[in-house]
Motif scaffolding. Structure first.
Motif, PDB file in Angstrom:
ATOM      1  N   VAL A   3       7.467   3.858   3.758  1.00 46.67           N
ATOM      2  CA  VAL A   3       6.223   3.091   3.744  1.00 46.67           C
ATOM      3  C   VAL A   3       6.446   1.635   4.146  1.00 46.67           C
ATOM      4  CG1 VAL A   3       5.068   4.542   2.054  1.00 46.67           C
ATOM      5  CG2 VAL A   3       6.442   2.632   1.283  1.00 46.67           C
ATOM      6  N   VAL A   4       7.682   1.149   3.994  1.00 46.08           N
ATOM      7  CA  VAL A   4       8.010  -0.187   4.479  1.00 46.08           C
ATOM      8  C   VAL A   4       9.230  -0.026   5.369  1.00 46.08           C
ATOM      9  CG1 VAL A   4       8.850  -2.472   3.843  1.00 46.08           C
ATOM     10  CG2 VAL A   4       7.046  -1.411   2.506  1.00 46.08           C
ATOM     11  N   PRO A  19       0.799   7.493   5.643  1.00 42.08           N
ATOM     12  CA  PRO A  19       2.213   7.275   5.965  1.00 42.08           C
ATOM     13  C   PRO A  19       2.939   8.487   6.558  1.00 42.08           C
ATOM     14  CG  PRO A  19       1.696   6.288   3.869  1.00 42.08           C
ATOM     15  CD  PRO A  19       0.471   7.026   4.295  1.00 42.08           C
ATOM     16  N   VAL A  46       4.120  -3.311  -2.244  1.00 42.04           N
ATOM     17  CA  VAL A  46       5.402  -2.639  -2.433  1.00 42.04           C
ATOM     18  C   VAL A  46       6.547  -3.565  -2.044  1.00 42.04           C
ATOM     19  CG1 VAL A  46       6.797  -0.666  -1.736  1.00 42.04           C
ATOM     20  CG2 VAL A  46       4.365  -0.390  -2.083  1.00 42.04           C
ATOM     21  N   THR A  47       6.350  -4.314  -0.945  1.00 42.24           N
ATOM     22  CA  THR A  47       7.367  -5.283  -0.527  1.00 42.24           C
ATOM     23  C   THR A  47       7.597  -6.309  -1.633  1.00 42.24           C
ATOM     24  OG1 THR A  47       6.598  -5.007   1.731  1.00 42.24           O
ATOM     25  CG2 THR A  47       8.004  -6.897   1.290  1.00 42.24           C
ATOM     26  N   GLY A  53       3.283  -0.695   7.377  1.00 41.36           N
ATOM     27  CA  GLY A  53       4.661  -0.768   6.907  1.00 41.36           C
ATOM     28  C   GLY A  53       5.607  -1.525   7.811  1.00 41.36           C
ATOM     29  N   CYS A  93      -0.773  -1.167   3.483  1.00 42.28           N
ATOM     30  CA  CYS A  93       0.172  -1.384   4.572  1.00 42.28           C
ATOM     31  C   CYS A  93       1.561  -1.739   4.044  1.00 42.28           C
ATOM     32  CB  CYS A  93      -0.318  -2.471   5.511  1.00 42.28           C
ATOM     33  SG  CYS A  93      -0.132  -4.120   4.847  1.00 42.28           S
ATOM     34  N   GLY A  94       1.716  -1.839   2.717  1.00 44.02           N
ATOM     35  CA  GLY A  94       3.044  -2.059   2.153  1.00 44.02           C
ATOM     36  C   GLY A  94       3.275  -3.468   1.636  1.00 44.02           C
TER      37      GLY A  94
END
Lengths: 319, 323
Positions: free
Chosen positions: A23-24, A278, A49-50, A231, A45-46
């Protein structure tokens, strides 16, 4: 001078039902002291999570697949949990999206701010109490002596976000991650909160990672922008360059989609299609199935980041 | 304009910040008549038990083991026979609740029994609650972590299911038959066989709490896992635990009574409500007070705990707070 935060080739994957989905993908960014980097992108878009990966908070089924996160030359990836706990809250502060649910409903705000200080500093309980009052005052909460003993439910959304900020800056971090800090607040409060973050950043010379999907906020509060799509990093530039001369078709689309004063009657521009999930990202450039300028090359091979101007990079096969 | 002052006052009071959750729960509990009654009965009982513990341990006039064969099977309120020596006479000057087949004062024995019953209830539930919280919290928080071929959640919850499959009362009977009979063993066994319900809903609470932002925020502040688990998450999961513990005390007291009635529980000469009841069953037509008083006491205590538990369930449930 080395940047406060330097992320390179960071990849994060989620293993769901035996299938691994990235995903990233190979994300890189850096932030200098006293600088605000805006990380912009659509939902999913991540971005978040980043941000979590920077603090080592990615949980199973997710995992960091590779790359490096350096906080002032200290590598954070693969650092043991206990070392990460010393960094979280002390060197990296984080502000969450929804202040209504990010504070524990059962403790007073004084207890919650004090907890960070007790965890990361060797201050006595009295000193912690004094520091809490100071912090509440610093983030602009009126009558701190009364507010310190109140529970989150006795405060408004903006006030709670100020408390969150007080917790995040309590230990004078090098890096402040603000994950959509104003999405849940109304517009006037938004401006106050972002102004407060700007002010604190100036006072304490903190590096700020501002995650948002509001380009208006970016234009006013950020120094540089990194645009993420599905990502991957699409484009990275100073705020001025990005708004004046966007190079990636995705960024161009985003900027065209902003409603402007004086353009009545015309249909608002929007990028065709939707972000694929994804597991259905196209091969090659991930924007290729929605891009108005798509080339044959785009569908086959992944575009590399190329320099367009001084500190202006874009990942696109177009010039 | 005459009304303006009063309306202003009223608006002020509604603007005042709402009560803290605990105070709000207490207010709802006070309004619930049945729950208040349960609470008052329990408070009185606990006072009686504490007083009883002191009286039966130190005062010869309240000794529950004194045998007076001349005064056996006397009905409640009966006077003391002249043949009983002065030092063996009960302190009240008459037999408030009668005597049993050995001439022991039932009132003193009931006092001693109240201590045993309440202690067993509280200690057994304490053990069960601690175990339930521990297993439930681990299963809920570390659910996805894998130990070899099985996840933590699966391991703990399948063990819980196995424990739930045993017919508890017969498991207790077996364990009691194998172990030396003592009040501590009984507490431990009841506790060790009744934690499964608590574990199940603590797990459920933790599964939902784990996804809350304030838990994520606590971790982002660098707090160690045990602190996140027990300081930040557990207090938010306490409402159902409190309710089930309250009702659990009632069922632990019932279990102890049943064990003592069957002769597997606390052994004579120590008195509990269960074994007074059991002794009384042979004289059910000649001396009905022997089973009536302990039976009545058990019913009252269990009822009080259940009423309080139901009241707490309502008071602590935000969804029922609309009234």
């Amino acid at each position: 001078m080395n940047p406060v935060l330097h992320v390179s080739n960071l990849s994060i994957a989620f293993d769901i039902k035996g299938r691994s989905t990235t995903v990233v993908d190979e994300v890189g960014l850096y932030i200098n002291a006293g600088e605000t980097l805006a990380l912009v992108g659509e939902s999913g878009c991540g971005k978040s999570v980043t941000a979590l990966a920077l603090m080592g908070l990615i949980e199973s089924p997710g995992r960091v697949n590779g790359g490096s996160v350096k906080l002032q030359d200290q590598e954070l990836i693969n650092l043991p949990e206990s070392a990460l706990q010393d960094i979280r809250g002390k060197s990296i502060g984080m502000i969450f999206q929804e202040p209504m649910v990010a504070l524990n409903p059962l403790f007073t705000v004084g207890d919650q701010i004090g907890e960070v200080l007790l965890r990361h500093t060797s201050l006595s309980r009295d000193a912690v109490q004094r520091k809490c009052l100071e912090l509440l005052d610093q983030v602009g909460i009126p009558d701190p002596a009364r507010r310190i003993n109140q529970y989150p439910h006795e405060m408004s959304g903006g006030m709670k976000q100020r408390v969150m900020i007080a917790m995040a800056i309590a230990c004078e971090p090098m890096l402040l991650i603000a994950d959509e800090p104003t999405t849940a607040l109304d517009v006037t409060v938004q401006a106050q909160i972002l102004g407060l973050i700007d002010q604190l950043q100036k006072d304490m010379n903190i590096a700020v990672l501002l995650i948002t999907h509001n380009l208006g906020i970016v234009a006013q509060h950020a120094d540089r922008v990194t645009v993420m799509y599905a990502g991957r990093i699409a484009e990275s530039a100073s705020v001025h360059d990005l708004f004046a001369d966007p190079h990636h078709p995705y960024t161009q689309g985003l900027l065209k989609s902003i409603p402007r004063n004086g353009e009545t009657g015309a249909r608002l521009y929007s990028i065709d299609g939707a972000v694929p999930s994804p597991d259905q990202f196209p091969a090659g450039c991930r924007f290729s199935n929605r891009c108005p300028l798509v080339l044959e090359q785009c569908r086959e091979s992944v575009p590399t980041m190329t320099q367009r101007q001084t500190s202006h990079y874009a990942a696109c096969w177009q010039d | 304009m005459a009304y303006s002052a009063t309306t202003l006052d009223q608006t002020n009071s509604t603007i005042a910040p709402p009560d803290s959750p605990a105070r709000q729960a207490w207010r709802i509990l006070k309004q619930d008549r049945l729950a208040s009654a349960g609470l008052i009965i329990l408070a009185v009982l606990i006072l009686i038990a504490i007083a009883g513990k002191w009286l039966t341990d130190t005062q010869t006039g309240f000794d529950p083991a004194t045998v007076r064969l001349v005064d056996k099977l006397r009905p409640p309120m009966a006077s003391i026979s002249d043949l009983v020596p002065t030092e063996e006479r009960p302190a009240l000057g008459f037999y408030l609740l009668g005597t049993d087949d050995l001439g022991r004062d039932v009132f003193s024995r009931m006092l001693q029994g109240s201590v045993v019953s309440l202690t067993i209830g509280f200690v057994a539930v304490g053990i069960a609650t601690v175990l339930g919280i521990f297993f439930g919290a681990l299963a809920g928080y570390y659910g996805d972590k894998r130990l070899g071929f099985i996840s933590v959640d699966n391991l703990i919850m399948r063990f819980t299911d196995v424990m739930l499959c045993f017919p508890t009362f017969f498991l207790i009977l077996t364990a009691v038959a194998l172990l030396p009979p003592s009040i501590y063993n009984i507490m431990a066994i009841i506790g060790l066989t009744s934690w499964m319900g608590t574990a199940r809903f603590v797990r459920a609470e933790f599964l939902s709490l784990r996804e809350q932002d304030f838990v994520e925020a606590a971790r982002a502040l660098g707090l160690p896992a045990w602190r996140v688990l027990f300081i930040h998450m557990l207090p938010n999961a306490m409402a159902p635990v409190l309710v089930s513990a309250t009702i659990g005390v009632a069922s632990a007291i019932l279990t102890e009574s049943a064990l003592s009635f069957l002769g597997f529980g606390v052994q004579p000469p120590d008195a509990t409500w269960g074994n007074i009841l059991s002794d009384g069953k042979s004289y059910i037509f000649d001396a009905p007070w022997l089973f009536f008083f302990p039976g009545f006491a058990i019913v009252i205590v269990v009822l009080a705990f259940n009423l309080l538990g139901e009241g707490l369930r309502e008071a602590l449930n935000p969804k029922l707070r609309s009234r």
